[in-house]
Write a protein that holds these residues in place. Sequence first.
Motif, PDB file in Angstrom:
ATOM      1  N   HIS A 271       0.806  -1.207   0.000  1.00 22.06           N
ATOM      2  CA  HIS A 271       0.000   0.000   0.000  1.00 22.06           C
ATOM      3  C   HIS A 271       0.851   1.275   0.000  1.00 22.06           C
ATOM      4  N   LEU A 272       2.150   1.140  -0.035  1.00 23.34           N
ATOM      5  CA  LEU A 272       3.015   2.316  -0.017  1.00 23.34           C
ATOM      6  C   LEU A 272       3.295   2.802  -1.431  1.00 23.34           C
ATOM      7  N   ARG A 273       3.396   4.079  -1.594  1.00 21.55           N
ATOM      8  CA  ARG A 273       3.743   4.671  -2.876  1.00 21.55           C
ATOM      9  C   ARG A 273       5.265   4.665  -3.015  1.00 21.55           C
ATOM     10  N   PRO A 274       5.745   4.153  -4.110  1.00 23.54           N
ATOM     11  CA  PRO A 274       7.207   4.087  -4.267  1.00 23.54           C
ATOM     12  C   PRO A 274       7.875   5.439  -4.200  1.00 23.54           C
ATOM     13  N   GLU A 275       7.168   6.492  -4.709  1.00 19.82           N
ATOM     14  CA  GLU A 275       7.798   7.797  -4.723  1.00 19.82           C
ATOM     15  C   GLU A 275       7.548   8.589  -3.448  1.00 19.82           C
ATOM     16  N   GLY A 276       6.767   8.029  -2.471  1.00 16.44           N
ATOM     17  CA  GLY A 276       6.447   8.776  -1.257  1.00 16.44           C
ATOM     18  C   GLY A 276       7.484   8.586  -0.171  1.00 16.44           C
ATOM     19  N   ALA A 277       7.352   9.417   0.873  1.00 17.51           N
ATOM     20  CA  ALA A 277       8.267   9.329   2.016  1.00 17.51           C
ATOM     21  C   ALA A 277       7.931   8.159   2.923  1.00 17.51           C
ATOM     22  N   GLY A 278       6.764   7.524   2.721  1.00 13.38           N
ATOM     23  CA  GLY A 278       6.381   6.418   3.594  1.00 13.38           C
ATOM     24  C   GLY A 278       7.280   5.210   3.458  1.00 13.38           C
ATOM     25  N   GLN A 279       7.868   5.042   2.267  1.00 17.26           N
ATOM     26  CA  GLN A 279       8.745   3.881   2.072  1.00 17.26           C
ATOM     27  C   GLN A 279       9.957   3.949   2.992  1.00 17.26           C
ATOM     28  N   GLN A 280      10.520   5.121   3.159  1.00 16.49           N
ATOM     29  CA  GLN A 280      11.679   5.283   4.044  1.00 16.49           C
ATOM     30  C   GLN A 280      11.306   5.009   5.489  1.00 16.49           C
ATOM     31  N   VAL A 281      10.141   5.513   5.908  1.00 16.34           N
ATOM     32  CA  VAL A 281       9.680   5.244   7.267  1.00 16.34           C
ATOM     33  C   VAL A 281       9.414   3.761   7.460  1.00 16.34           C
ATOM     34  N   TYR A 282       8.871   3.144   6.431  1.00 13.23           N
ATOM     35  CA  TYR A 282       8.590   1.700   6.491  1.00 13.23           C
ATOM     36  C   TYR A 282       9.883   0.919   6.678  1.00 13.23           C
ATOM     37  N   ASP A 283      10.914   1.240   5.916  1.00  7.55           N
ATOM     38  CA  ASP A 283      12.190   0.517   6.032  1.00  7.55           C
ATOM     39  C   ASP A 283      12.794   0.671   7.430  1.00  7.55           C
ATOM     40  N   VAL A 284      12.705   1.894   7.969  1.00  5.67           N
ATOM     41  CA  VAL A 284      13.240   2.122   9.315  1.00  5.67           C
ATOM     42  C   VAL A 284      12.465   1.297  10.340  1.00  5.67           C
ATOM     43  N   ALA A 285      11.137   1.239  10.213  1.00  5.50           N
ATOM     44  CA  ALA A 285      10.321   0.476  11.155  1.00  5.50           C
ATOM     45  C   ALA A 285      10.642  -1.006  11.097  1.00  5.50           C
ATOM     46  N   VAL A 286      10.811  -1.533   9.892  1.00  4.16           N
ATOM     47  CA  VAL A 286      11.137  -2.963   9.762  1.00  4.16           C
ATOM     48  C   VAL A 286      12.504  -3.264  10.357  1.00  4.16           C
ATOM     49  N   ASP A 287      13.481  -2.404  10.101  1.00  8.38           N
ATOM     50  CA  ASP A 287      14.816  -2.620  10.670  1.00  8.38           C
ATOM     51  C   ASP A 287      14.785  -2.591  12.203  1.00  8.38           C
ATOM     52  N   GLU A 288      14.047  -1.667  12.761  1.00  2.14           N
ATOM     53  CA  GLU A 288      13.951  -1.591  14.213  1.00  2.14           C
ATOM     54  C   GLU A 288      13.271  -2.826  14.794  1.00  2.14           C
ATOM     55  N   LEU A 289      12.224  -3.310  14.100  1.00  6.28           N
ATOM     56  CA  LEU A 289      11.546  -4.518  14.579  1.00  6.28           C
ATOM     57  C   LEU A 289      12.492  -5.729  14.522  1.00  6.28           C
ATOM     58  N   LYS A 290      13.276  -5.815  13.467  1.00  6.09           N
ATOM     59  CA  LYS A 290      14.239  -6.919  13.379  1.00  6.09           C
ATOM     60  C   LYS A 290      15.279  -6.825  14.515  1.00  6.09           C
ATOM     61  N   ALA A 291      15.741  -5.599  14.798  1.00  5.20           N
ATOM     62  CA  ALA A 291      16.709  -5.417  15.887  1.00  5.20           C
ATOM     63  C   ALA A 291      16.098  -5.802  17.229  1.00  5.20           C
ATOM     64  N   MET A 292      14.814  -5.457  17.438  1.00  6.20           N
ATOM     65  CA  MET A 292      14.155  -5.833  18.689  1.00  6.20           C
ATOM     66  C   MET A 292      14.016  -7.343  18.801  1.00  6.20           C
ATOM     67  N   GLN A 293      13.736  -8.018  17.691  1.00  5.49           N
ATOM     68  CA  GLN A 293      13.646  -9.482  17.741  1.00  5.49           C
ATOM     69  C   GLN A 293      15.002 -10.106  18.060  1.00  5.49           C
TER      70      GLN A 293
END
Length: 480
Positions: A271-293
């Motif tokens: 559901h993210l737009r490739p050209e939007g800023a949400g993709q960058q926020v999404y990548d940061v959130a996934v990386d943080e979740l992986k670090a927490m795991q």
Amino acid sequence: MHRRLLVVLVPLAVLLVAALGVPLSITVAEREMQETYVNRLNDVGRFASLAETALSTGRTEALQQELTRYHELYGIPVALIDTSGTVLLGPADAYQKAARGEAALPRIVTAALAGARSEPSWEWAPWDDSALVVAEPVGRDSEVVGAVVTISDLSRTRELILVRWARLAGLGLLPLLALTAVAWPVSAWVLRPVRKLDAATSRISEGDLTIRADAEAGPIELRRLARSFNTMMDAVENAAQRQRAFVSDASHQLRNPLTSLRLAVESLAPHLRPEGAGQQVYDVAVDELKAMQRMLNSLQASARMESLRTASPVDLDEVLATRVDRWRALTATAGQTLTVDVPPGLRLLEPPGGLGSILDELISNALRLSDAQVVEVTARVVSAGPGTVTVAVRDDGQGIDVSERAQALQRFWRSPRHQNVSGTGLGLAICADLIGAAGGELRLEEGLPRPDGSGHGLAAVVVLPVAPRVASPSDAPSPI
């Protein structure tokens, strides 16, 4: 209560006997010698009075017979000498023979011929071999015409003194034997709980918190101490168990919500737009979740490994045989070189959780964090003290500054250069903890020289106690 009285009274009795025994033995020797001296003094006094009469009347036959008879009966040479020292009456040969070895004889005879009675010449010590010389002047003042001299061999007297001393020593040994008979079981009764308490503290220092002291043996003071010690250890063990249980439970309880959160976040990707800023926020959130795991996994592993606090002997050859091939494969994939220089036959105490897991973590750090070209694993025996084995993992990578090495062994610490590299900052801290539980030490030192000559890499040195090798039946020498 009775044992306490015995512990106090028996040593006092021994000290009393020892205090009285030595003066008593000395007094016995002096009294024996004094009696001998008085007897000889009476004898020469009687002979001197007879000699004065015999010399004044010229009838010396009776005195000659009496002096000879005295020597025959008692074995003591006695002679009447004139002012020049010549023997006038008595057994001359026996007297002269006995006089040859007596250094005090001239002094005593000179004093007697001068009209004075000298002090006795003997030494009361039983190990002295001098004779007792007693001389009595014949005549009075300036009319002294001679002296009666006796030379008494004191060997028999000294033998009697030694016998009496031996009896006194035997009597003195009786309280000592009684003390030994009583003190041996009493000291064993007192010290047995102390030895058990010492063994318990030694086991606890090795990480076994389940050991307790014997609170039912020994004096009441030691039983009270043992009960207090056990109460303290119950509190320490309960606190450690609660801490491990909290870490394990918290990690386990957070795992499922965190997994669900990660799935929910990852489901947003379509559901993210490739050209939007949400993709960058999404990548940061996934990386943080992986670090927490990864953090939760490390905390659970730490709790499990810390619950195993008993070190056990292991052959280093067996540990390396199951891991070197995998290490070579990992280094070859990363374009690195692994060298192993470990002498055979090394046996050491393995930390809780296994030495292999610790070496895996050190090799992993060298591969992931150092950008090394060469990783080297070595082992050596250090003979100083009880004996230790050092296993070192060295690399020629970036290394760690000297000021950061102590911090690198603390939990959750990470170098600023490694903030973007996967990790939790718990690996080295857990390894150091487990190695310390086995009585060893983990040190960070200077590693291999870098290829460009700009410095050195990092060395992680594991120091563990040598484990004694148990002889097997096959090691026994065969009969000839």
